[in-house]
Scaffold this active site. Structure first.
Site, PDB file in Angstrom:
ATOM      1  N   HIS A 177       0.845  -1.188   0.000  1.00  0.00           N
ATOM      2  CA  HIS A 177       0.000   0.000   0.000  1.00  0.00           C
ATOM      3  C   HIS A 177       0.889   1.250   0.000  1.00  0.00           C
ATOM      4  O   HIS A 177       2.039   1.198   0.466  1.00  0.00           O
ATOM      5  CB  HIS A 177      -0.889  -0.031   1.255  1.00  0.00           C
ATOM      6  CG  HIS A 177      -1.833   1.100   1.383  1.00  0.00           C
ATOM      7  ND1 HIS A 177      -1.480   2.299   1.986  1.00  0.00           N
ATOM      8  CD2 HIS A 177      -3.134   1.237   1.010  1.00  0.00           C
ATOM      9  CE1 HIS A 177      -2.519   3.122   1.967  1.00  0.00           C
ATOM     10  NE2 HIS A 177      -3.530   2.506   1.379  1.00  0.00           N
ATOM     11  N   PRO A 178       0.397   2.396  -0.491  1.00  0.00           N
ATOM     12  CA  PRO A 178       1.242   3.599  -0.535  1.00  0.00           C
ATOM     13  C   PRO A 178       1.788   4.065   0.807  1.00  0.00           C
ATOM     14  O   PRO A 178       2.816   4.762   0.845  1.00  0.00           O
ATOM     15  CB  PRO A 178       0.298   4.649  -1.137  1.00  0.00           C
ATOM     16  CG  PRO A 178      -0.624   3.864  -2.000  1.00  0.00           C
ATOM     17  CD  PRO A 178      -0.841   2.574  -1.270  1.00  0.00           C
ATOM     18  N   ARG A 179       1.162   3.687   1.934  1.00  0.00           N
ATOM     19  CA  ARG A 179       1.688   4.064   3.243  1.00  0.00           C
ATOM     20  C   ARG A 179       2.848   3.166   3.681  1.00  0.00           C
ATOM     21  O   ARG A 179       3.497   3.436   4.685  1.00  0.00           O
ATOM     22  CB  ARG A 179       0.580   3.989   4.307  1.00  0.00           C
ATOM     23  CG  ARG A 179      -0.356   5.168   4.368  1.00  0.00           C
ATOM     24  CD  ARG A 179       0.269   6.413   4.974  1.00  0.00           C
ATOM     25  NE  ARG A 179       0.860   6.203   6.288  1.00  0.00           N
ATOM     26  CZ  ARG A 179       0.209   6.288   7.435  1.00  0.00           C
ATOM     27  NH1 ARG A 179      -1.076   6.570   7.444  1.00  0.00           N
ATOM     28  NH2 ARG A 179       0.839   6.091   8.578  1.00  0.00           N
ATOM     29  N   LYS A 180       3.100   2.098   2.953  1.00  0.00           N
ATOM     30  CA  LYS A 180       4.149   1.163   3.340  1.00  0.00           C
ATOM     31  C   LYS A 180       5.505   1.609   2.795  1.00  0.00           C
ATOM     32  O   LYS A 180       5.610   2.549   2.019  1.00  0.00           O
ATOM     33  CB  LYS A 180       3.794  -0.251   2.880  1.00  0.00           C
ATOM     34  CG  LYS A 180       2.440  -0.746   3.409  1.00  0.00           C
ATOM     35  CD  LYS A 180       2.361  -0.671   4.925  1.00  0.00           C
ATOM     36  CE  LYS A 180       1.087  -1.284   5.493  1.00  0.00           C
ATOM     37  NZ  LYS A 180      -0.121  -0.468   5.287  1.00  0.00           N
ATOM     38  N   VAL A 181       6.548   0.875   3.173  1.00  0.00           N
ATOM     39  CA  VAL A 181       7.916   1.293   2.847  1.00  0.00           C
ATOM     40  C   VAL A 181       8.183   1.229   1.344  1.00  0.00           C
ATOM     41  O   VAL A 181       8.852   2.093   0.788  1.00  0.00           O
ATOM     42  CB  VAL A 181       8.924   0.437   3.639  1.00  0.00           C
ATOM     43  CG1 VAL A 181      10.348   0.756   3.240  1.00  0.00           C
ATOM     44  CG2 VAL A 181       8.737   0.674   5.135  1.00  0.00           C
TER      45      VAL A 181
END
Length: 381
Positions: A177-181
């Site tokens: 997901h875009p919030r992940k690294v």
């Protein structure tokens, strides 16, 4: 405004997506297989299976672990709601356990107290990138005859006792997901050391189809597929995988840069008595997917007031990690649950901006505004 997070995507990822589109193969295909092989090699796992997101990864993991109606799976409430939802998807019951205040990860003593004859597995979350004690939980599972499933949604690039997260147990689930690294827009991966799990996961993600599209396309003979069991459409596209391959090449560098930001925050806040900073124990290596600070009882500014003040100063923040049992869906399904440690951690924690590239000026701005707001509250009192 300094955002809470943003993905690190460059022209390389854009070019990889562009090139893949022009091949004409844009759904699950050769790029997906390449991404799987490279991700397995990176984590040290024998196999990897790409899927549409981490929630679908967790769902399929429950199925291959043999979990179903009447079973219980112990997990933290203090995790994104997908952790608990994946258990409900197969008709099982999530049993919420407490977490350790210092790490936000499951408290093994509390977990053991909640084991019953119906317990089938423990879903161990590596919260905000900080590894949980995998060996201790594996020993507990072995002792009680339980399955261990790792929710490593936030933990790509993190390591435990010198080995990357993803190779320690038979089922480990990741998010892109875009919030992940690293990100593929959305997407997920399951790593496993079990060939049986590997083969069945590939079936389940594509409607139980006995022969995948790529094999049929490349065959010089007629092939008619069969659908062996009821499956799902949980495939990753080749466009996403092409982006993922480029992201994976940068993962160690991205983690290194994130750790520099975390180190700067720790240095800036270490003398503020009313906050508790992240704890990285010896042998644990965090990718710092998020940077969460706990406001102790002697902190004279309320968490929400602090968040609003920072927002007005141009710094985005987020509340502490959610507690699923206090979300409406679970309050209705499972009322009257009390987890005082988890609840306190959610209510008194604040997540600060951390992304790549984050300039030293941005880190300093966040640090100064945070410290000034907390200190001003103490002076005014």
């Amino acid at each position: 405004m300094i955002p809470i997070a943003k993905p690190f995507l460059t022209e390389e990822e854009a070019q990889a997506a562009y090139d893949t589109i022009l091949t004409g193969w844009i759904t699950q295909g050769p790029r997906v297989q390449e991404f799987e092989e490279k991700f397995a090699a990176y984590t040290g796992a024998k196999y990897a299976v790409a899927v549409s997101n981490c929630t679908t990864a967790l769902h399929l993991s429950m199925i291959v672990a043999g979990i179903g109606p009447g079973d219980e799976v112990i997990c933290p409430s203090m995790s994104y709601i997908a952790t608990a939802n994946s258990i409900k998807y197969v008709g099982a019951t999530p049993v919420f356990a407490e977490v350790q205040p210092e790490t936000y990860n499951l408290d093994i003593a509390d977990v053991e107290k909640r084991i019953t004859k119906r317990t089938k597995a423990i879903l161990l979350v590596h919260q905000i990138g900080m590894p949980a004690d995998i060996d201790a939980f594996q020993e507990l599972c072995d002792r009680y005859g339980l399955r261990l499933i790792e929710d490593a949604a936030c933990a790509a690039g993190s390591a435990y006792k010198g080995k990357k997260i993803g190779s320690h147990s038979d089922i480990v689930c990741f998010s892109f997901h875009p919030r992940k690294v690293i990100s593929t827009g959305d997407g997920g991966m399951i790593t496993t050391n079990s060939q049986d799990h590997f083969e069945r996961l590939k079936l389940l993600r594509q409607h139980g189809m006995s022969v995948n599209d790529r094999v049929r396309h490349e065959s010089v003979k007629m092939i008619f597929e069969d659908h062996i069991e009821i499956g799902y459409n949980y495939r990753m596209t080749d466009i996403q995988a092409a982006v993922g391959i480029k992201q994976l090449e940068k993962l160690d560098w991205i983690v290194e840069e994130r750790r520099k930001v975390a180190a700067a925050y720790i240095a800036a806040f270490q003398d503020i008595d009313c906050v508790r900073l992240p704890l990285e124990k010896n042998g644990y290596f965090s990718n710092y997917q998020s940077f969460s600070i706990y406001l102790k009882q002697n902190c004279l500014v309320e968490r929400n007031t602090l968040m609003q003040e920072l927002l007005q100063r141009g710094v985005a923040t987020r509340r502490g990690i959610m507690t699923s049992h206090r979300e409406t869906a679970y309050k209705n399904l499972m009322p009257n649950i009390e987890l005082p440690i988890s609840q306190d951690l959610q209510d008194r924690s604040i997540i600060l901006p951390l992304f790549v590239p984050m300039t030293s000026e941005e880190v300093e701005t966040v640090s100064n505004h945070f410290a000034q707001t907390v200190t001003a509250a103490s002076i005014c009192s």
